[in-house]
Design an enzyme around this catalytic site. Structure first.
Site, PDB file in Angstrom:
ATOM      1  CG  HIS A   1       7.125   3.435   0.647  1.00  0.00           C
ATOM      2  ND1 HIS A   1       6.729   2.264   0.071  1.00  0.00           N
ATOM      3  CD2 HIS A   1       7.304   3.154   1.967  1.00  0.00           C
ATOM      4  CE1 HIS A   1       6.686   1.307   0.973  1.00  0.00           C
ATOM      5  NE2 HIS A   1       7.012   1.819   2.153  1.00  0.00           N
TER       6      HIS A   1
ATOM      7  N   GLY B   1       5.763   1.465  -2.568  1.00  0.00           N
ATOM      8  CA  GLY B   1       5.312   0.125  -2.158  1.00  0.00           C
ATOM      9  C   GLY B   1       3.852   0.158  -1.719  1.00  0.00           C
ATOM     10  CG  HIS B   2       2.619   2.323   1.779  1.00  0.00           C
ATOM     11  ND1 HIS B   2       3.708   3.081   2.140  1.00  0.00           N
ATOM     12  CD2 HIS B   2       2.370   1.500   2.825  1.00  0.00           C
ATOM     13  CE1 HIS B   2       4.097   2.730   3.351  1.00  0.00           C
ATOM     14  NE2 HIS B   2       3.307   1.779   3.796  1.00  0.00           N
TER      15      HIS B   2
ATOM     16  CD  GLN C   1       2.187  -2.168  14.386  1.00  0.00           C
ATOM     17  OE1 GLN C   1       0.977  -2.222  14.222  1.00  0.00           O
ATOM     18  NE2 GLN C   1       3.045  -2.356  13.383  1.00  0.00           N
TER      19      GLN C   1
ATOM     20  CG  ASP D   1       6.118  -5.645   6.867  1.00  0.00           C
ATOM     21  OD1 ASP D   1       7.214  -5.501   7.406  1.00  0.00           O
ATOM     22  OD2 ASP D   1       5.516  -4.719   6.301  1.00  0.00           O
TER      23      ASP D   1
ATOM     24  CD  GLN E   1       2.209  -6.560   9.215  1.00  0.00           C
ATOM     25  OE1 GLN E   1       2.554  -5.944  10.204  1.00  0.00           O
ATOM     26  NE2 GLN E   1       2.035  -5.962   8.047  1.00  0.00           N
TER      27      GLN E   1
ATOM     28  CB  SER F   1      11.039   0.113   4.481  1.00  0.00           C
ATOM     29  OG  SER F   1      10.842   0.462   5.834  1.00  0.00           O
ATOM     30  CB  SER F   2       7.756   4.209   6.276  1.00  0.00           C
ATOM     31  OG  SER F   2       6.598   3.833   5.573  1.00  0.00           O
ATOM     32  NE  ARG F   3      10.891   1.084  11.777  1.00  0.00           N
ATOM     33  CZ  ARG F   3       9.847   0.264  11.976  1.00  0.00           C
ATOM     34  NH1 ARG F   3       9.493  -0.573  11.032  1.00  0.00           N
ATOM     35  NH2 ARG F   3       9.182   0.295  13.115  1.00  0.00           N
TER      36      ARG F   3
END
Ligand code: PAF
Length: 277
Positions: A31, A33-34, A58, A150, A153, A185-187
């Protein structure tokens, strides 16, 4: 744009590469963001490698590994259009030939990894650190780019780079948001239209928390906010104020501290964080 499908092709490609390399690891379903992380990488290095790999290590039992959104062909098209130098799209067999359970793992410090998302997702950050270390060894980038969304992370990988004396420089790309504030987010693509209307409230509430006067008590503010989020339809996993470096809890608001939240809308788990200005 070469699409490298296995570690030996990546190694060969890397050996003949000239100029600095920045690396953006992803799980795909790309998306904006990436793509912002890709642009940051492009601004800092001559060549950019993106990886697309949904890392089974993960995901815990019962988590969304099998339903995690995948759209590799569409991702490759977006990356080629955005001028990405090369993409690594390995298979499970390539990365974990003996199976994921037989893989040697990196165990991040518990102080950073058994808190926040690590409470609901035991083993998650060990899986993340393991794949990131593996990818770094294969790609040997000068620069690694991760997203601030994240943040836990990011801190764990930052610590790993330091603890293992890795020379790769780590960059943190700011969280990209939809116009209503929802962190990309991909989700998000799995939210129903009704859930999508509710979802931005997580960011709205975090922003309000960041605007509290300095030295306000964090716990009552978090409780009040949590109640509002639950009333809106979220199931709250955590809402906490923590130090941005140690990730330890903080009792009173102060500049530089960070609010962290994770909340579920149906089967979709959203995370977000914001630093107090
Ligand atoms: O942030 C992600 O998408 C993943 O955790 C990462 C860093 C690509 C490792 O699988």
């Amino acid at each position: 744009m070469p699409v490298l499908r296995d570690p030996s092709s990546l190694r060969k490609w890397r050996q003949q590469l000239r100029g600095s390399l920045a690396f953006v690891p992803t799980m795909g379903h790309l998306h904006a963001g990436h793509l912002a992380l890709l642009r940051l990488a492009q601004a800092r290095a001559e060549q950019v490698l993106v990886s697309i790999y949904v890392n089974p290590l993960q995901f815990g039992p019962g988590e969304d590994f099998s339903s995690y959104p995948r759209s590799v062909e569409e991702d490759l098209r977006k990356l080629a259009e955005a001028g990405c130098t090369s993409v690594f799209v390995p298979s499970d067999q390539d990365l974990y030939p003996l199976g994921a359970t037989e893989q040697t793992r990196v165990v991040p410090p518990l102080a950073l990894s058994d808190i926040l998302c690590g409470v609901q997702r035991p083993g998650h950050f060990s899986g993340v650190a393991t794949i990131v270390l593996k990818l770094l060894h294969l790609a040997e980038p000068d620069i690694l780019v991760l997203g601030e969304k994240d943040y836990q992370q990011f801190r764990i990988v930052q610590q790993m780079l330091s603890d293992f004396d890795l020379a790769t420089q780590l960059l943190c790309g700011p969280t990209e948001r939809d116009t209503d504030g929802l962190a990309l987010s991909s989700r998000n693509s799995r939210l129903s239209p009704e859930q999508r209307v509710i979802a931005p409230q997580l960011a709205t509430e975090l922003r309000k928390l960041c605007q509290l006067p300095a030295n306000s008590l964090a716990l009552p503010a978090a409780q009040e906010t949590g109640e509002r989020l639950q009333a809106a339809g979220f199931v709250l996993d955590y809402l906490e104020l923590r130090d941005s470096t140690t990730l330890q809890t903080i009792n009173n608001t102060r500049s530089g501290a960070r609010w962290f939240a994770a909340a579920r809308l149906g089967a979709v788990r959203l995370i977000d964080n914001m630093v107090i200005p």
